[in-house]
Every structure is written in structure tokens, then in C-alpha cells.
Motif scaffolding. Structure first.
Motif, short mmCIF file in Angstrom:
data_model
loop_
_atom_site.label_atom_id
_atom_site.label_comp_id
_atom_site.label_asym_id
_atom_site.label_seq_id
_atom_site.Cartn_x
_atom_site.Cartn_y
_atom_site.Cartn_z
N TRP A 268 0.80 -1.22 0.00
CA TRP A 268 0.00 0.00 0.00
C TRP A 268 0.84 1.27 0.00
CZ3 TRP A 268 -4.82 -0.35 -1.41
CH2 TRP A 268 -5.48 -1.59 -1.25
N SER A 269 2.05 1.19 0.51
CA SER A 269 2.94 2.35 0.51
C SER A 269 3.30 2.75 -0.92
CB SER A 269 4.20 2.04 1.32
OG SER A 269 5.11 3.13 1.25
N ASN A 272 0.30 4.02 -2.89
CA ASN A 272 0.05 5.42 -2.58
C ASN A 272 0.98 6.34 -3.38
OD1 ASN A 272 -1.26 7.51 -0.96
ND2 ASN A 272 0.73 7.74 0.05
N ASN A 276 -0.22 9.19 -6.12
CA ASN A 276 0.23 10.59 -6.02
C ASN A 276 0.86 11.05 -7.33
OD1 ASN A 276 -0.60 11.07 -3.37
ND2 ASN A 276 1.32 10.31 -2.49
N GLU A 307 -10.05 10.19 -4.76
CA GLU A 307 -10.83 9.27 -3.94
C GLU A 307 -10.12 7.93 -3.73
OE1 GLU A 307 -14.62 8.94 -5.82
OE2 GLU A 307 -15.44 10.71 -4.83
N LYS A 309 -7.49 7.61 -2.36
CA LYS A 309 -6.85 7.74 -1.05
C LYS A 309 -7.63 6.99 0.03
CE LYS A 309 -3.36 10.51 -2.05
NZ LYS A 309 -1.96 10.12 -1.79
N SER A 310 -8.96 7.03 -0.07
CA SER A 310 -9.77 6.37 0.96
C SER A 310 -9.58 4.86 0.91
CB SER A 310 -11.25 6.73 0.79
OG SER A 310 -11.74 6.28 -0.46
N ILE A 312 -6.89 3.39 -0.10
CA ILE A 312 -5.53 3.14 0.41
C ILE A 312 -5.51 3.23 1.93
CG2 ILE A 312 -3.16 4.02 0.42
CD1 ILE A 312 -3.67 4.96 -2.49
N ASP A 313 -6.26 4.16 2.47
CA ASP A 313 -6.30 4.33 3.94
C ASP A 313 -6.83 3.09 4.64
OD1 ASP A 313 -5.24 6.86 3.76
OD2 ASP A 313 -7.17 7.90 3.82
N VAL A 314 -7.90 2.50 4.07
CA VAL A 314 -8.48 1.29 4.69
C VAL A 314 -7.85 0.01 4.14
CG1 VAL A 314 -10.67 2.42 5.16
CG2 VAL A 314 -10.38 1.20 3.00
N GLN A 315 -6.93 0.18 3.16
CA GLN A 315 -6.22 -0.95 2.56
C GLN A 315 -7.18 -2.04 2.04
OE1 GLN A 315 -3.09 -2.38 5.13
NE2 GLN A 315 -2.07 -0.39 5.22
#
Length: 334
Positions: A268-269, A272, A276, A307, A309-310, A312-315
Motif C-alpha cells: 500500500w505504501s 500510494n 500521487n 478518492e 486515497k480512501s 488506500i487508507d483502509v487498505q
């Protein structure tokens, strides 16, 4: 007289110069037209290859832009039930014939004519019973010869319920062969517009790597090699100098595909980082646009990119794929 000759010479020189200039201008214009046609041809080839690569990438996770898919199911015919029904029907017919024959036999002593009528009716009954058995035998034979039947259904297709591990490798193998069909023509055209030999050869090498990964039915290697091949397309298209915005859109999608290829690894890093980079490339498109009828679509793509990003945040791979599908559907409208 001398003066007239000089004027004539000067006039002739002007005519010759005019002809030379016309030839040069026409030749330059024709050369430009040919170059423009070659660039348009290469642009079309790049877009065709892009569609093929995206199609294979989507197949790796069973992503389809259609909301419904046609499914084919095998239905086994219920031979046992039907045979049982036929036998019961035949048995009932036989009992009825036997009962009628007994009645006719008891009344047969009154008249010889009625006895012969009874025998006639019994014969007829026997023929009907025999005919019924023949019919039953033909029916059972017909059913067994049919075996299984096909039923076609339209099933609702959605990402959240898809099994991304069930990959139709046969279809993918067919798709990669289509790329080999256009490869020689495109390679020649890339050379003609001045693409370096090193960059052109990378396409062939990468195509072979993809084919090997598909032959081995290795999902992760296929994704890795496909995204690397796709990353060559923005380089080729940029050399055409025909559409800066489309070049930036290709770069945007290339970063999204790199992120997409890492989903099964759960990195996930890096996902992300690629998202970007995709947002950064697409910002160039946002800066170049003017108010057009496609402005709303262009803005929607920017919103969808953010969107990600969300997810990625919750993977969540599934949420990422939903947004990925929405992005590709929207970006096609630009």
C-alpha cells in the motif's frame, strides 16, 4: 533593342525563380502532409494497443465495463422422473385394457358376434399397449441422446462479488496474439517517425515477456510486464507531438496501472506513491484545459483520482477496484 533583351532576361529569371519556389513550397507541403499522416497512423496504432493492454489488465481481476454478463449453464434432463411417469401411464393403460377384456368375455356367451367384437377390441388394446411402449422407448432414447441442455442467463456483474482469482487464461492468450498481429507494422512506423532503436526494441522484448508470463499463467508476472509495456506508450506518443493532453493522460493511467498491479502484494505504501504521481500528471491536464463541453468529465476524473486515497487508507483491494473501474469509464469520455 538591348534594353528589351535585358527586360526579357530579367522577366525569364523571375519566372524560373517563381517555378523553383513553387516546387520547393509544394514539396515541403507534401512532405508535411506525409509526416502528418504517418503520425496520425502511429497515434491510432498506439491507441489500439492501449485498448488491448487495458482489456488484458482488466481480465486479470474479472473487471467488465458492462453491468450484465451472459452466462451459460448446463442443465441435465430429468430422465428418471419422465421414465417413471411414462411407465405409470403405460401400466394404467394396460389395466384398463384388461378390465374391458374381462367384461367382454363374460358377455360373450350371449352372441358369437359380440365375442368376436370383444376379441377385436382386445387386439386393438394390445396394439395400443404395444404402441405406447414403443413411444415410451423412443421418448427415453430421445432424452438420453440430448444429454445436457444449455441455459443462457444475463447475470448482474459487480466487482465486490467477483472472484478475482478465477482468470480466463484462454481468452487472455487469444488477446495477446492480437498484439503480435499489429507489432511488425507498428515497429516499422515507429522507426519512420524517428523513435530511437533502443525504445522500439523495448516493445518487442516486453511483449515476449508478457507472453511467457501468460503461458505460465502467472498473474503477478503478467501484471508487472503489462504495466511496463504500457509505460512505453506515453514515450512513443510524446514523440509524435500531436496532443500534449493525451500524453499526460497516458502517463496518468500508467501510474494507476502500476498501483493496480501491486494490489495482490498489498504494498500500500508504493500504491500510494503511484496514485500521487498519477494525480501530479493529471494536474497538467487540468492546467491546460479550457471551458469545453468535456470540462465536467475532466473534473470528475480528478475527483476519482483523489478518492483512491480512501481505499488506500483502509487498505481495501475491492474498494480500490471499484474506484479503478469508475476512473477508466470516466477517463474514456475525455
Amino acid at each position: 533593342m538591348e534594353k528589351l533583351k535585358k527586360i526579357g532576361y530579367i522577366f525569364l529569371i523571375f519566372i524560373i525563380i517563381g517555378i523553383c519556389v513553387s516546387v520547393i513550397v509544394l514539396g515541403y507541403k507534401k512532405s508535411n502532409d506525409n509526416t502528418h499522416q504517418e503520425k496520425d497512423k502511429v497515434a491510432s496504432e498506439i491507441k489500439y494497443i492501449e485498448d488491448q493492454i487495458i482489456d488484458i489488465l482488466n481480465k486479470m481481476n474479472n473487471i467488465d465495463f458492462n453491468n450484465y454478463q451472459l452466462s451459460v449453464k448446463d442443465i441435465k434432463s430429468n430422465d428418471n422422473n419422465e421414465s417413471s411417469s411414462s411407465k405409470q401411464s403405460s401400466k394404467g393403460s394396460s389395466e384398463q385394457s384388461s378390465s374391458e377384456g374381462s367384461k367382454q368375455s363374460s358377455s360373450g356367451s350371449s352372441e358369437q358376434g359380440s365375442s368376436s367384437n370383444g376379441e377385436s377390441e382386445q387386439g386393438s388394446s394390445s396394439q395400443q399397449e404395444s404402441s405406447g411402449k414403443d413411444s415410451q422407448s423412443q421418448s427415453e432414447s430421445s432424452e438420453s441422446s440430448e444429454g445436457t441442455q444449455k441455459r443462457y442467463e444475463m447475470e448482474f456483474s459487480n466487482i465486490l462479488s467477483n472472484n478475482s482469482q478465477e482468470i480466463d487464461w484462454e481468452k487472455i492468450k487469444g488477446s495477446i496474439e492480437e498484439l503480435y498481429a499489429v507489432d511488425p507494422t507498428m515497429i516499422l512506423d515507429l522507426y519512420n517517425i524517428g523513435i530511437s532503436e533502443e525504445q522500439v526494441l523495448k516493445f518487442n522484448v516486453q511483449l515476449d515477456k508478457i507472453t511467457k508470463a501468460i503461458q505460465d499463467e502467472n498473474k503477478q508476472d503478467t501484471l508487472n510486464e503489462l504495466t511496463t509495456l504500457y509505460s512505453l506508450l506515453p514515450i512513443y506518443f510524446e514523440n509524435l507531438s500531436v496532443d500534449e493532453n493525451y500524453t499526460n493522460i497516458l502517463k496518468t493511467k500508467s501510474n494507476v496501472f502500476f498501483a493496480y498491479s501491486l494490489l495482490d502484494n498489498g504494498d500500500w505504501s508504493r500504491i500510494n506513491e503511484y496514485i500521487n504521481s498519477a494525480i501530479s500528471e493529471y494536474s497538467k491536464v487540468m492546467g491546460n484545459i479550457e471551458q469545453t463541453e468535456k470540462t465536467a468529465n475532466i473534473n470528475k476524473v480528478y475527483i476519482i483520482l483523489n478518492e483512491f486515497k480512501s481505499a488506500i487508507d483502509v487498505q481495501s483491494k475491492e474498494i480500490f477496484l471499484v474506484k479503478y473501474k469508475n476512473l477508466l469509464e470516466e477517463i474514456r469520455t475525455i
